[in-house]
Design a protein around this motif. Structure first.
Motif, PDB file in Angstrom:
ATOM      1  N   UNK A  85       0.814  -1.221   0.000  1.00 12.24           N
ATOM      2  CA  UNK A  85       0.000   0.000   0.000  1.00 12.24           C
ATOM      3  C   UNK A  85       0.844   1.267   0.000  1.00 12.24           C
ATOM      4  N   UNK A  86       2.118   1.157   0.399  1.00 10.60           N
ATOM      5  CA  UNK A  86       3.035   2.301   0.377  1.00 10.60           C
ATOM      6  C   UNK A  86       3.922   2.282  -0.868  1.00 10.60           C
ATOM      7  N   UNK A  87       3.599   1.419  -1.839  1.00 12.87           N
ATOM      8  CA  UNK A  87       4.357   1.345  -3.076  1.00 12.87           C
ATOM      9  C   UNK A  87       5.682   0.611  -2.951  1.00 12.87           C
ATOM     10  N   UNK A  88       5.874  -0.088  -1.836  1.00 16.44           N
ATOM     11  CA  UNK A  88       7.155  -0.745  -1.575  1.00 16.44           C
ATOM     12  C   UNK A  88       7.087  -2.248  -1.842  1.00 16.44           C
ATOM     13  N   UNK A  89       8.239  -2.777  -2.201  1.00 18.39           N
ATOM     14  CA  UNK A  89       8.390  -4.207  -2.403  1.00 18.39           C
ATOM     15  C   UNK A  89       9.684  -4.625  -1.699  1.00 18.39           C
ATOM     16  N   UNK A  90       9.546  -5.437  -0.654  1.00 17.13           N
ATOM     17  CA  UNK A  90      10.701  -5.831   0.142  1.00 17.13           C
ATOM     18  C   UNK A  90      10.835  -7.339   0.275  1.00 17.13           C
ATOM     19  N   UNK A  91       9.811  -8.075  -0.122  1.00 20.72           N
ATOM     20  CA  UNK A  91       9.812  -9.526   0.016  1.00 20.72           C
ATOM     21  C   UNK A  91       9.957 -10.174  -1.352  1.00 20.72           C
ATOM     22  N   UNK A  92      10.994 -10.981  -1.493  1.00 22.72           N
ATOM     23  CA  UNK A  92      11.278 -11.681  -2.742  1.00 22.72           C
ATOM     24  C   UNK A  92      11.306 -13.168  -2.428  1.00 22.72           C
ATOM     25  N   UNK A  93      10.143 -13.832  -2.386  1.00 25.12           N
ATOM     26  CA  UNK A  93      10.060 -15.239  -1.980  1.00 25.12           C
ATOM     27  C   UNK A  93      10.992 -16.141  -2.792  1.00 25.12           C
ATOM     28  N   UNK A  94      11.693 -16.986  -2.083  1.00 28.62           N
ATOM     29  CA  UNK A  94      12.555 -18.008  -2.695  1.00 28.62           C
ATOM     30  C   UNK A  94      13.738 -17.446  -3.476  1.00 28.62           C
ATOM     31  N   UNK A  95      14.075 -16.155  -3.287  1.00 28.96           N
ATOM     32  CA  UNK A  95      15.234 -15.580  -3.987  1.00 28.96           C
ATOM     33  C   UNK A  95      16.368 -15.438  -2.974  1.00 28.96           C
ATOM     34  N   UNK A  96      17.498 -16.055  -3.271  1.00 32.11           N
ATOM     35  CA  UNK A  96      18.701 -15.920  -2.456  1.00 32.11           C
ATOM     36  C   UNK A  96      19.643 -14.985  -3.194  1.00 32.11           C
ATOM     37  N   UNK A  97      20.107 -13.944  -2.525  1.00 35.26           N
ATOM     38  CA  UNK A  97      20.930 -12.940  -3.180  1.00 35.26           C
ATOM     39  C   UNK A  97      22.407 -13.276  -3.104  1.00 35.26           C
ATOM     40  N   UNK A  98      23.070 -13.102  -4.240  1.00 37.50           N
ATOM     41  CA  UNK A  98      24.521 -13.229  -4.337  1.00 37.50           C
ATOM     42  C   UNK A  98      24.988 -12.151  -5.312  1.00 37.50           C
ATOM     43  N   UNK A  99      26.286 -11.980  -5.411  1.00 33.21           N
ATOM     44  CA  UNK A  99      26.813 -10.970  -6.319  1.00 33.21           C
ATOM     45  C   UNK A  99      26.406 -11.303  -7.753  1.00 33.21           C
TER      46      UNK A  99
END
Length: 107
Positions: free
Chosen positions: A38-52
């Motif tokens: 509702x605030x235009x934000x996206x912070x949850x990326x299900x099943x995504x593991x971040x690496x370089x």
């Protein structure tokens, strides 16, 4: 540790954009789709593991722009960016209007 958030703001109305589909593509081609809150934000990326590596975010903006402004020059906006192991938190905002957009690395 690497983390990622995004934010979509409508520069014509000065308001955040809720319920916009956003697809994140990782360096290995894996994809996850989320929706702005509702605030235009996206912070949850299900099943995504971040690496370089090099990532892309696709913002599906056509439906929103047509519904709120009657027209859209951009059916979607793709932003490609690179995250590094020591990069910490990445924030990729999108500022959108019917005929223009911009982005930057936020905090």
């Amino acid at each position: 540790m690497i983390s990622l958030s995004s934010h979509v703001l409508d520069t014509t109305s000065g308001k955040p954009v809720a319920d916009m589909p956003v697809t994140l593509t990782g360096p290995d081609g894996s994809q996850v789709t989320a929706v702005t809150n509702s605030d235009g934000r996206c912070m949850d990326w299900p099943d995504m593991t971040f690496s370089a590596g090099i990532y892309a975010i696709r913002f599906e903006c056509k439906d929103y722009l047509i519904a709120n402004h009657g027209q859209s020059f951009y059916p979607f906006v793709d932003i490609h960016f690179e995250m590094t192991e020591d990069g910490g938190h990445y924030h990729v905002p999108l500022l959108i209007s019917p005929f223009g957009f911009s982005s930057y690395r936020g905090s």
